[in-house]
Design a protein around this motif. Structure first.
Motif, short mmCIF file in Angstrom:
data_model
loop_
_atom_site.label_atom_id
_atom_site.label_comp_id
_atom_site.label_asym_id
_atom_site.label_seq_id
_atom_site.Cartn_x
_atom_site.Cartn_y
_atom_site.Cartn_z
N LEU A 1 0.78 -1.21 0.00
CA LEU A 1 0.02 0.17 -0.19
C LEU A 1 0.86 1.40 -0.15
O LEU A 1 0.49 2.23 -0.94
CB LEU A 1 -1.01 -0.01 1.14
N ALA A 2 1.98 1.21 0.84
CA ALA A 2 3.06 2.33 0.88
C ALA A 2 3.37 2.61 -0.46
O ALA A 2 3.57 3.66 -1.13
CB ALA A 2 4.03 2.11 2.00
N LEU A 3 3.94 1.46 -1.23
CA LEU A 3 4.34 1.47 -2.51
C LEU A 3 3.33 2.25 -3.60
O LEU A 3 3.56 2.89 -4.35
CB LEU A 3 4.86 0.31 -3.11
N GLY A 4 2.11 1.62 -3.36
CA GLY A 4 0.95 2.24 -4.07
C GLY A 4 0.67 3.75 -4.28
O GLY A 4 0.56 4.18 -5.20
N ILE A 5 0.66 4.09 -3.09
CA ILE A 5 0.55 5.49 -2.75
C ILE A 5 1.66 6.29 -3.22
O ILE A 5 1.50 7.42 -3.90
CB ILE A 5 0.31 5.66 -1.14
N TRP A 6 2.86 5.87 -3.00
CA TRP A 6 4.05 6.48 -3.26
C TRP A 6 4.17 6.65 -4.97
O TRP A 6 4.42 7.79 -5.34
CB TRP A 6 5.22 6.10 -2.96
N THR A 7 3.82 5.63 -5.50
CA THR A 7 3.76 5.59 -6.87
C THR A 7 2.53 6.62 -7.48
O THR A 7 2.88 7.34 -8.45
CB THR A 7 3.65 4.08 -7.40
N PHE A 8 1.48 6.67 -6.87
CA PHE A 8 0.31 7.36 -7.37
C PHE A 8 0.70 8.65 -7.01
O PHE A 8 0.59 9.71 -8.03
CB PHE A 8 -1.06 7.08 -6.64
N LEU A 9 1.38 9.21 -6.04
CA LEU A 9 1.79 10.70 -6.04
C LEU A 9 2.94 10.95 -6.73
O LEU A 9 2.92 12.26 -7.27
CB LEU A 9 2.13 10.93 -4.31
N ARG A 10 3.99 10.24 -7.25
CA ARG A 10 5.10 10.61 -7.93
C ARG A 10 4.75 10.67 -9.26
O ARG A 10 5.04 11.41 -10.18
CB ARG A 10 6.08 9.58 -7.78
N ARG A 11 3.87 9.60 -9.90
CA ARG A 11 3.66 9.25 -11.19
C ARG A 11 2.15 9.71 -11.66
O ARG A 11 1.89 9.62 -12.84
CB ARG A 11 4.10 7.89 -11.65
N ARG A 12 1.33 9.45 -10.78
CA ARG A 12 0.04 9.45 -10.97
C ARG A 12 -0.62 8.48 -12.15
O ARG A 12 -0.91 9.20 -13.23
CB ARG A 12 -0.79 10.86 -11.14
N PRO A 13 -0.43 7.15 -12.06
CA PRO A 13 -0.80 6.14 -13.14
C PRO A 13 -2.03 6.37 -13.28
O PRO A 13 -3.13 6.68 -12.63
CB PRO A 13 -0.66 4.95 -12.58
N LYS A 14 -2.58 6.19 -14.58
CA LYS A 14 -3.94 6.46 -15.25
C LYS A 14 -4.55 4.99 -14.92
O LYS A 14 -4.57 4.25 -15.58
CB LYS A 14 -3.90 6.48 -16.73
N VAL A 15 -5.38 4.93 -13.69
CA VAL A 15 -5.89 3.76 -13.13
C VAL A 15 -7.15 3.35 -14.01
O VAL A 15 -7.30 1.99 -14.32
CB VAL A 15 -6.23 3.69 -11.75
N SER A 16 -7.60 4.24 -14.56
CA SER A 16 -8.81 4.09 -15.54
C SER A 16 -8.40 3.42 -16.74
O SER A 16 -9.33 2.94 -17.30
CB SER A 16 -9.64 5.80 -15.87
N GLY A 17 -7.18 3.44 -17.07
CA GLY A 17 -6.70 3.01 -18.64
C GLY A 17 -6.24 1.41 -18.20
O GLY A 17 -5.78 0.69 -19.26
N VAL A 18 -6.29 1.01 -17.00
CA VAL A 18 -5.75 -0.11 -16.67
C VAL A 18 -6.84 -1.13 -17.09
O VAL A 18 -7.99 -1.34 -16.89
CB VAL A 18 -5.74 -0.39 -15.08
N ARG A 19 -6.25 -2.59 -17.89
CA ARG A 19 -7.16 -3.38 -18.47
C ARG A 19 -7.50 -4.39 -17.37
O ARG A 19 -6.35 -5.41 -17.18
CB ARG A 19 -6.73 -3.99 -19.55
N TRP A 20 -8.42 -4.23 -16.27
CA TRP A 20 -8.27 -5.21 -15.14
C TRP A 20 -8.52 -6.70 -15.53
O TRP A 20 -8.21 -7.48 -14.82
CB TRP A 20 -9.32 -4.47 -14.08
#
Length: 286
Positions: free
Chosen positions: A191-210
């Motif tokens: 979770l810490a890695l996920g938050i850090w990644t989102f804040l640093r790079r802001r990946p487009k979660v909407s474009g992820v092919r779940w």
């Protein structure tokens, strides 16, 4: 009829197979999204699976010993993953992977050397051969060494070794509870890695092919959890050093799956390393 030591060795080798398959699935899915998303899905579902297992097979309340060392194991594993991914991103992939693989096996071996009965000379030789095999299998030449990458590879290897050590210690009272709290620690790191990644790079979660990510990430997480269980039981049934070294041969499984399913070619050093791994197994299990 297989002896107790033989059963423990078989479980450790099975853990290596399961971990190798997990890494193969994880490697495929991380090509489609960020490692943070993969880790959160994989480790989160692994934790849910362990909680479900505890609900079906109650193991009583966990001891303080299990909680503390289980959490330490999970945190060590989580930090190791963070260091590994960062080290790989710096361009020293072969050396980072090889360093982390060898050191992950070396840490429990060193601790076991001082806390358990001394292994036979044949087993000691087998440990050395296995170390060379792990290095040859994991090392892929062709990238320049980055000083920070090598340091992160050492950190990752030490952390993975501590994961193996503390899983063994925490599992003495209850292997299932030890794995559960270990996964709690690793989920926290994910979770810490996920938050850090989102804040640093802001990946487009909407474009992820779940639909393409979740099945593979879930498979990787469940296999990783199963491998942890097999290793922990093996280390408790037999010797810590034997379980750690044999289970650390997991890169061979990843390479073989890549050759079989992706039609990748193993290098000569990797092929020689896998041959040495077979020799090491025979020496350690004798």
């Amino acid at each position: 009829m297989m002896t107790g030591g033989g059963e423990a060795s078989a479980l450790a080798l099975l853990a290596a197979v399961v971990w190798g398959t997990s890494d193969f699935c994880g490697g495929i899915v991380t090509r489609r999204t960020t490692p943070a998303i993969v880790l959160m899905i994989a480790h989160g579902l692994g934790l849910l699976a362990l909680l479900a297992a505890l609900a079906i097979h109650p193991s009583g309340l966990p001891t303080r010993h299990t909680v503390v060392f289980g959490l330490i194991a999970g945190l060590a594993g989580g930090v190791g993953l963070l260091a590994l991914y960062r080290g790989l991103s710096l361009g020293s992939m072969g050396l980072v992977a090889a360093l982390s693989g060898v050191l992950a096996a070396a840490v429990p071996v060193l601790v076991s050397f001082f806390t358990e009965a001394r292994p036979s000379l044949l087993k000691l030789a087998g440990f050395a051969v296995a170390g060379v095999a792990i290095w040859l299998i994991a090392y892929a030449p062709g990238t320049e060494a980055h000083p920070h990458g090598l340091g992160l590879g050492v950190l990752a290897g030490v952390c993975f070794g501590l994961l193996l050590l503390f899983l063994h210690i925490a599992g003495r009272d209850s292997a299932l509870w030890a794995l559960t709290f270990s996964r709690v620690g690793s989920v926290g790191c994910a979770l810490a890695l996920g938050i850090w990644t989102f804040l640093r790079r802001r990946p487009k979660v909407s474009g992820v092919r779940w639909a393409a990510i979740i099945p593979l990430a879930a498979t990787a997480g469940l296999l990783d959890t199963s491998g942890n269980l097999l290793y922990t039981v093996s280390s408790l049934m037999g010797r810590l050093d034997v379980a750690a070294v044999l289970s650390s041969l997991y890169p061979a499984g990843t390479i073989l799956l890549a050759v079989w399913l992706l039609r990748e070619r193993a290098t000569r050093s990797q092929s020689f390393g896998m041959a040495l791994a077979i020799v090491a197994v025979v020496m350690i299990s004798a």
